[in-house]
Every structure is written in C-alpha cells, then in structure tokens.
Design a protein around this motif. Sequence first.
Motif, PDB file in Angstrom:
ATOM      1  N   PRO A 192       0.783  -1.242   0.000  1.00 59.17           N
ATOM      2  CA  PRO A 192       0.000   0.000   0.000  1.00 59.17           C
ATOM      3  C   PRO A 192       0.819   1.300   0.000  1.00 59.17           C
ATOM      4  O   PRO A 192       0.311   2.322   0.457  1.00 59.17           O
ATOM      5  N   ASP A 193       2.030   1.311  -0.513  1.00 61.83           N
ATOM      6  CA  ASP A 193       2.810   2.555  -0.594  1.00 61.83           C
ATOM      7  C   ASP A 193       2.068   3.541  -1.504  1.00 61.83           C
ATOM      8  O   ASP A 193       1.826   3.240  -2.676  1.00 61.83           O
ATOM      9  N   PRO A 194       1.692   4.729  -1.008  1.00 60.45           N
ATOM     10  CA  PRO A 194       0.942   5.686  -1.833  1.00 60.45           C
ATOM     11  C   PRO A 194       1.655   6.050  -3.135  1.00 60.45           C
ATOM     12  O   PRO A 194       1.007   6.405  -4.123  1.00 60.45           O
ATOM     13  N   LEU A 195       2.985   5.943  -3.150  1.00 57.23           N
ATOM     14  CA  LEU A 195       3.742   6.332  -4.350  1.00 57.23           C
ATOM     15  C   LEU A 195       3.388   5.478  -5.569  1.00 57.23           C
ATOM     16  O   LEU A 195       3.454   5.959  -6.699  1.00 57.23           O
ATOM     17  N   ILE A 196       2.994   4.224  -5.350  1.00 59.41           N
ATOM     18  CA  ILE A 196       2.717   3.351  -6.493  1.00 59.41           C
ATOM     19  C   ILE A 196       1.409   3.771  -7.182  1.00 59.41           C
ATOM     20  O   ILE A 196       1.282   3.717  -8.401  1.00 59.41           O
ATOM     21  N   TYR A 197       0.441   4.251  -6.387  1.00 58.68           N
ATOM     22  CA  TYR A 197      -0.830   4.719  -6.963  1.00 58.68           C
ATOM     23  C   TYR A 197      -0.597   6.042  -7.711  1.00 58.68           C
ATOM     24  O   TYR A 197      -1.129   6.252  -8.795  1.00 58.68           O
ATOM     25  N   GLN A 198       0.192   6.905  -7.095  1.00 53.72           N
ATOM     26  CA  GLN A 198       0.492   8.191  -7.729  1.00 53.72           C
ATOM     27  C   GLN A 198       1.243   7.972  -9.038  1.00 53.72           C
ATOM     28  O   GLN A 198       1.011   8.675 -10.026  1.00 53.72           O
ATOM     29  N   HIS A 199       2.140   6.985  -9.032  1.00 57.03           N
ATOM     30  CA  HIS A 199       2.908   6.653 -10.241  1.00 57.03           C
ATOM     31  C   HIS A 199       1.960   6.252 -11.378  1.00 57.03           C
ATOM     32  O   HIS A 199       2.120   6.702 -12.522  1.00 57.03           O
ATOM     33  N   ALA A 200       0.966   5.436 -11.065  1.00 59.53           N
ATOM     34  CA  ALA A 200      -0.006   5.007 -12.082  1.00 59.53           C
ATOM     35  C   ALA A 200      -0.780   6.211 -12.621  1.00 59.53           C
ATOM     36  O   ALA A 200      -0.994   6.339 -13.839  1.00 59.53           O
ATOM     37  N   CYS A 201      -1.191   7.103 -11.719  1.00 63.92           N
ATOM     38  CA  CYS A 201      -1.913   8.311 -12.145  1.00 63.92           C
ATOM     39  C   CYS A 201      -1.037   9.183 -13.046  1.00 63.92           C
ATOM     40  O   CYS A 201      -1.498   9.714 -14.059  1.00 63.92           O
ATOM     41  N   ASP A 202       0.241   9.322 -12.678  1.00 60.89           N
ATOM     42  CA  ASP A 202       1.169  10.139 -13.465  1.00 60.89           C
ATOM     43  C   ASP A 202       1.347   9.555 -14.870  1.00 60.89           C
ATOM     44  O   ASP A 202       1.418  10.305 -15.852  1.00 60.89           O
ATOM     45  N   LEU A 203       1.441   8.218 -14.942  1.00 63.01           N
ATOM     46  CA  LEU A 203       1.588   7.568 -16.255  1.00 63.01           C
ATOM     47  C   LEU A 203       0.390   7.863 -17.156  1.00 63.01           C
ATOM     48  O   LEU A 203       0.535   8.078 -18.361  1.00 63.01           O
ATOM     49  N   LEU A 204      -0.805   7.880 -16.541  1.00 63.68           N
ATOM     50  CA  LEU A 204      -2.031   8.125 -17.313  1.00 63.68           C
ATOM     51  C   LEU A 204      -2.289   9.612 -17.532  1.00 63.68           C
ATOM     52  O   LEU A 204      -3.065   9.986 -18.413  1.00 63.68           O
ATOM     53  N   GLY A 205      -1.665  10.456 -16.689  1.00 60.59           N
ATOM     54  CA  GLY A 205      -1.943  11.881 -16.761  1.00 60.59           C
ATOM     55  C   GLY A 205      -3.331  12.223 -16.254  1.00 60.59           C
ATOM     56  O   GLY A 205      -3.974  13.162 -16.728  1.00 60.59           O
ATOM     57  N   VAL A 206      -3.799  11.442 -15.272  1.00 60.07           N
ATOM     58  CA  VAL A 206      -5.139  11.632 -14.706  1.00 60.07           C
ATOM     59  C   VAL A 206      -5.001  11.829 -13.194  1.00 60.07           C
ATOM     60  O   VAL A 206      -4.305  11.053 -12.537  1.00 60.07           O
ATOM     61  N   PRO A 207      -5.637  12.859 -12.611  1.00 58.42           N
ATOM     62  CA  PRO A 207      -5.529  13.046 -11.163  1.00 58.42           C
ATOM     63  C   PRO A 207      -6.254  11.931 -10.411  1.00 58.42           C
ATOM     64  O   PRO A 207      -7.254  11.382 -10.913  1.00 58.42           O
ATOM     65  N   PRO A 208      -5.785  11.584  -9.205  1.00 57.95           N
ATOM     66  CA  PRO A 208      -6.397  10.485  -8.452  1.00 57.95           C
ATOM     67  C   PRO A 208      -7.906  10.630  -8.252  1.00 57.95           C
ATOM     68  O   PRO A 208      -8.636   9.634  -8.294  1.00 57.95           O
ATOM     69  N   GLU A 209      -8.361  11.875  -8.057  1.00 56.08           N
ATOM     70  CA  GLU A 209      -9.793  12.068  -7.778  1.00 56.08           C
ATOM     71  C   GLU A 209     -10.680  11.767  -8.995  1.00 56.08           C
ATOM     72  O   GLU A 209     -11.899  11.708  -8.871  1.00 56.08           O
ATOM     73  N   ARG A 210     -10.068  11.571 -10.144  1.00 59.34           N
ATOM     74  CA  ARG A 210     -10.850  11.186 -11.334  1.00 59.34           C
ATOM     75  C   ARG A 210     -10.663   9.706 -11.686  1.00 59.34           C
ATOM     76  O   ARG A 210     -10.942   9.284 -12.796  1.00 59.34           O
ATOM     77  N   CYS A 211     -10.154   8.945 -10.696  1.00 58.47           N
ATOM     78  CA  CYS A 211      -9.906   7.512 -10.906  1.00 58.47           C
ATOM     79  C   CYS A 211     -10.800   6.657 -10.014  1.00 58.47           C
ATOM     80  O   CYS A 211     -11.150   7.052  -8.903  1.00 58.47           O
ATOM     81  N   VAL A 212     -11.144   5.490 -10.528  1.00 61.47           N
ATOM     82  CA  VAL A 212     -11.766   4.426  -9.727  1.00 61.47           C
ATOM     83  C   VAL A 212     -10.721   3.324  -9.599  1.00 61.47           C
ATOM     84  O   VAL A 212     -10.032   3.003 -10.571  1.00 61.47           O
ATOM     85  N   TYR A 213     -10.586   2.745  -8.411  1.00 64.54           N
ATOM     86  CA  TYR A 213      -9.602   1.680  -8.200  1.00 64.54           C
ATOM     87  C   TYR A 213     -10.258   0.455  -7.576  1.00 64.54           C
ATOM     88  O   TYR A 213     -10.996   0.559  -6.599  1.00 64.54           O
ATOM     89  N   LEU A 214      -9.989  -0.715  -8.166  1.00 62.85           N
ATOM     90  CA  LEU A 214     -10.535  -1.981  -7.671  1.00 62.85           C
ATOM     91  C   LEU A 214      -9.413  -2.841  -7.100  1.00 62.85           C
ATOM     92  O   LEU A 214      -8.388  -3.042  -7.762  1.00 62.85           O
ATOM     93  N   ASP A 215      -9.617  -3.370  -5.894  1.00 61.56           N
ATOM     94  CA  ASP A 215      -8.648  -4.271  -5.258  1.00 61.56           C
ATOM     95  C   ASP A 215      -9.431  -5.193  -4.326  1.00 61.56           C
ATOM     96  O   ASP A 215     -10.522  -4.839  -3.878  1.00 61.56           O
TER      97      ASP A 215
END
Length: 221
Positions: free
Chosen positions: A159-182
Amino acid sequence: MNTSLAKKPLAVLWDFGGVILSSPFEAFNRYEGEAGLPRDFIRSLNARNPDSNAWAKMERSEVSLDGFVTLFEEEARQQGYTLDGWRILQALSGDIRPQMVEALRRCKAAFRVACITNNMKSGEGPGMARSPEKAQAVAEIMALFEHVVESSKLGLRKPDPLIYQHACDLLGVPPERCVYLDDLGINLKPARALGMRTIKVGDPDAAIDELQAMVGIPLRG
C-alpha cells in the motif's frame, strides 16, 4: 458548474490477482487444509511485518525465489509450523474471471485503464502464470491495459501511496478522477486517501455492479 460531470471518472485502475484473477487466498486455504495448517495461516504470515517480511521483499524483487522460500519457511517455523514455500509460489496464479475481463474491455472503450499489481518474478509474465497456455491468456488481458505497474519492476508495492500516484502520473489523470478496484482493504485505503473512488472486490459480480454504477456504462456482454 455541473458537479456530477466534474466527478465523472476518467480512468479505471485494476488490481490483478483477486480482481481479474480469482484470489490466491482460495488456493492458500486448500493447501492449508492439505498440510494441516490453521486456516488463513499463510495470510496471517503475510500480515506480520508487512513492510519487511519475505513477501514484501519478494514483491520488491529484493530476494530471489530461493531466498523467498527460505525466509518464508523460517517465518512459518517461528510461528510453530512447517510449510513448503514452493507450494505457496505455485498457488499464486488464480483463475481468469471472464466477466471481469469483459468489464475491463468495456471500460477500455470509454476510459483510461491501468493495472497496479503487487507481483513476484515467479512465473510467466506480470500475472505470474504457471503454464505457457495460462501465460498467453494473461498476456492478452495485460495487453488491454495502457500501463501495467508491477511492484517487482518498480521496487514499490501497495500500500505505498507512491505506487498509486505513479499510475496516475503515467495516465496523466488526477487520483480524484480515478476508480480503483482491489480485493484487499489495506490496498484500498491509500488510494482512497489520494482521492480515488474505490471498490473492494469480494464477489466479482457485485463488484461489477458497483463499478457500473460509478462509470455509468453497461459492463456486461
């Protein structure tokens, strides 16, 4: 300003094992039954020292397969039990859930899609498949994602927050516009803290219903 429009997701991020594939915990429970281990013993071992145990080191590629097996078996011994670390590795790759793959295909047509997976270099490709046939099927699913963020390649793991931010950066989409399933609550918490809407996947069909309500498009064939 239309707030509902502002909140419309732009991206759907997916865990792999336990979401697209059935959970390895099911296979762990079968092995525990065979080996005379307490139910959920393997899962409880993984939860002990979650940042520095054998599992964490493996998912960050800090130890080899042999190194993982040695460390994991020793962790079990310290709790008074004997297990076969190689059997644990073999249990990691679950079965493909066709309805989730269909939901992914439909999301891909309307949204940005990426995968964030804690994985080990223990099988064929990022899905850790145990056979060439399974590896091929998994590779076809992985090809649907724009990006596959793998802990074993990045040296970061949920659960390191950096890995989620990295995915958002790759997509160029802010986290608040993402849905995440786990399938794990511990992995959803930091995603939620970043502003993502999250779905905890237990029953895959219920999760698809929840996702369909969030994205506003039909997700079934």
